[in-house]
Write a protein that holds these residues in place. Structure first.
Motif, PDB file in Angstrom:
ATOM      1  N   ALA A 220       0.828  -1.210   0.000  1.00  0.00           N
ATOM      2  CA  ALA A 220       0.000   0.000   0.000  1.00  0.00           C
ATOM      3  C   ALA A 220       0.862   1.261   0.000  1.00  0.00           C
ATOM      4  CB  ALA A 220      -0.941  -0.002   1.197  1.00  0.00           C
ATOM      5  N   ARG A 221       1.944   1.266   0.774  1.00  0.00           N
ATOM      6  CA  ARG A 221       2.846   2.435   0.785  1.00  0.00           C
ATOM      7  C   ARG A 221       3.497   2.627  -0.572  1.00  0.00           C
ATOM      8  NH1 ARG A 221       3.942   1.020   6.308  1.00  0.00           N
ATOM      9  NH2 ARG A 221       5.635  -0.316   5.668  1.00  0.00           N
ATOM     10  N   ARG A 222       3.900   1.521  -1.196  1.00  0.00           N
ATOM     11  CA  ARG A 222       4.497   1.607  -2.534  1.00  0.00           C
ATOM     12  C   ARG A 222       3.486   2.175  -3.531  1.00  0.00           C
ATOM     13  NH1 ARG A 222       5.468  -3.671  -4.140  1.00  0.00           N
ATOM     14  NH2 ARG A 222       4.113  -3.481  -5.937  1.00  0.00           N
ATOM     15  N   LEU A 223       2.270   1.671  -3.487  1.00  0.00           N
ATOM     16  CA  LEU A 223       1.227   2.153  -4.394  1.00  0.00           C
ATOM     17  C   LEU A 223       0.868   3.610  -4.108  1.00  0.00           C
ATOM     18  CD1 LEU A 223      -1.042  -1.023  -4.317  1.00  0.00           C
ATOM     19  CD2 LEU A 223       0.346  -0.239  -6.259  1.00  0.00           C
ATOM     20  N   GLU A 224       0.860   3.977  -2.839  1.00  0.00           N
ATOM     21  CA  GLU A 224       0.564   5.355  -2.460  1.00  0.00           C
ATOM     22  C   GLU A 224       1.639   6.300  -2.996  1.00  0.00           C
ATOM     23  OE1 GLU A 224      -1.109   7.136   1.613  1.00  0.00           O
ATOM     24  OE2 GLU A 224       0.968   6.457   1.776  1.00  0.00           O
ATOM     25  N   THR A 225       2.891   5.881  -2.932  1.00  0.00           N
ATOM     26  CA  THR A 225       3.991   6.685  -3.461  1.00  0.00           C
ATOM     27  C   THR A 225       3.833   6.882  -4.962  1.00  0.00           C
ATOM     28  OG1 THR A 225       5.460   5.851  -1.726  1.00  0.00           O
ATOM     29  CG2 THR A 225       6.509   6.831  -3.662  1.00  0.00           C
ATOM     30  N   VAL A 226       3.457   5.817  -5.664  1.00  0.00           N
ATOM     31  CA  VAL A 226       3.243   5.898  -7.112  1.00  0.00           C
ATOM     32  C   VAL A 226       2.080   6.850  -7.409  1.00  0.00           C
ATOM     33  CG1 VAL A 226       2.506   4.582  -9.147  1.00  0.00           C
ATOM     34  CG2 VAL A 226       4.237   3.636  -7.610  1.00  0.00           C
ATOM     35  N   GLU A 227       0.994   6.740  -6.650  1.00  0.00           N
ATOM     36  CA  GLU A 227      -0.163   7.626  -6.843  1.00  0.00           C
ATOM     37  C   GLU A 227       0.214   9.086  -6.642  1.00  0.00           C
ATOM     38  OE1 GLU A 227      -3.604   6.968  -4.382  1.00  0.00           O
ATOM     39  OE2 GLU A 227      -4.321   5.349  -5.653  1.00  0.00           O
ATOM     40  N   MET A 228       0.977   9.366  -5.596  1.00  0.00           N
ATOM     41  CA  MET A 228       1.374  10.754  -5.319  1.00  0.00           C
ATOM     42  C   MET A 228       2.277  11.286  -6.419  1.00  0.00           C
ATOM     43  SD  MET A 228       1.653  10.872  -1.108  1.00  0.00           S
ATOM     44  CE  MET A 228       3.359  10.490  -1.117  1.00  0.00           C
ATOM     45  N   ALA A 229       3.193  10.463  -6.902  1.00  0.00           N
ATOM     46  CA  ALA A 229       4.076  10.884  -7.995  1.00  0.00           C
ATOM     47  C   ALA A 229       3.256  11.150  -9.255  1.00  0.00           C
ATOM     48  CB  ALA A 229       5.136   9.815  -8.257  1.00  0.00           C
ATOM     49  N   HIS A 230       2.269  10.306  -9.517  1.00  0.00           N
ATOM     50  CA  HIS A 230       1.404  10.484 -10.680  1.00  0.00           C
ATOM     51  C   HIS A 230       0.625  11.798 -10.583  1.00  0.00           C
ATOM     52  CE1 HIS A 230      -1.020   9.385 -14.110  1.00  0.00           C
ATOM     53  NE2 HIS A 230      -2.121   9.596 -13.394  1.00  0.00           N
TER      54      HIS A 230
END
Length: 181
Positions: A165-175
């Protein structure tokens, strides 16, 4: 200094605090101990933390508190987690209804789920509660895209779910940042 050390050695601290221990009774014993042992206010957290079993200690650490923290902050954290009354059924309802709040980090959300699970299912093993926490974490995570990915990959543990979830959250924020630039 030697007199304080002698007094401290002759006064015994309370038994370790576990998630099954009555908080109000335990903290009154601890307060009496530090008073009788003449533990300075600046040393109370250092006396308290070793007296916590794994789950209560994990909660304190997840809230970002350590030996250098203010005693009042550690006390408040433990009071919030263990000081409230309620039946197991009431805690189970709270656990099952718990979702990630708007400005709540994933770590804070998992910490809250751990606290609720320890109150709702005190006789269950850590492994059994881990499954419940993982499932509630996935069900209650605020981002629907993260939730879909978690459901697709179905991590084996809370730790794995949180890492993903943290990895996906980081990707979402970068996007999102890329979209605004």
């Amino acid at each position: 200094m030697e007199a304080a050390l002698t007094v401290r050695m002759s006064v015994r601290p309370p038994a370790k605090f576990t998630e099954k221990t009555d908080w109000s009774l335990w903290i009154s014993r601890f307060e009496r101990y530090v008073k009788e042992a003449k533990v300075p206010d600046s040393e109370r957290v250092k006396e308290l933390l070793p007296l916590l079993e794994d789950e209560p200690l994990r909660l304190v650490v997840q809230y970002g508190l350590s030996e250098s923290a203010d005693y009042a902050a550690v006390h408040e954290c433990l009071q919030c987690c263990y000081g409230q009354d309620g039946t197991e059924l009431e805690w189970q309802v709270k656990f099952q209804a718990r979702v990630q709040q708007r400005d709540e980090s994933l770590v804070e959300y998992i910490g809250e789920l751990r606290m609720l699970a320890s109150r709702a299912f005190p006789g269950w093993s850590e492994e059994q509660r881990d499954v419940l926490i993982r499932n509630q974490f996935i069900q209650g995570v605020s981002s629907s895209s993260i939730q879909v990915q978690l459901l697709k990959e179905m991590p084996k543990s809370v730790k794995d779910a949180a890492t993903l979830a943290r990895r996906l959250e980081t990707v979402e924020m970068a996007h999102r940042r890329l979209q605004t630039e």
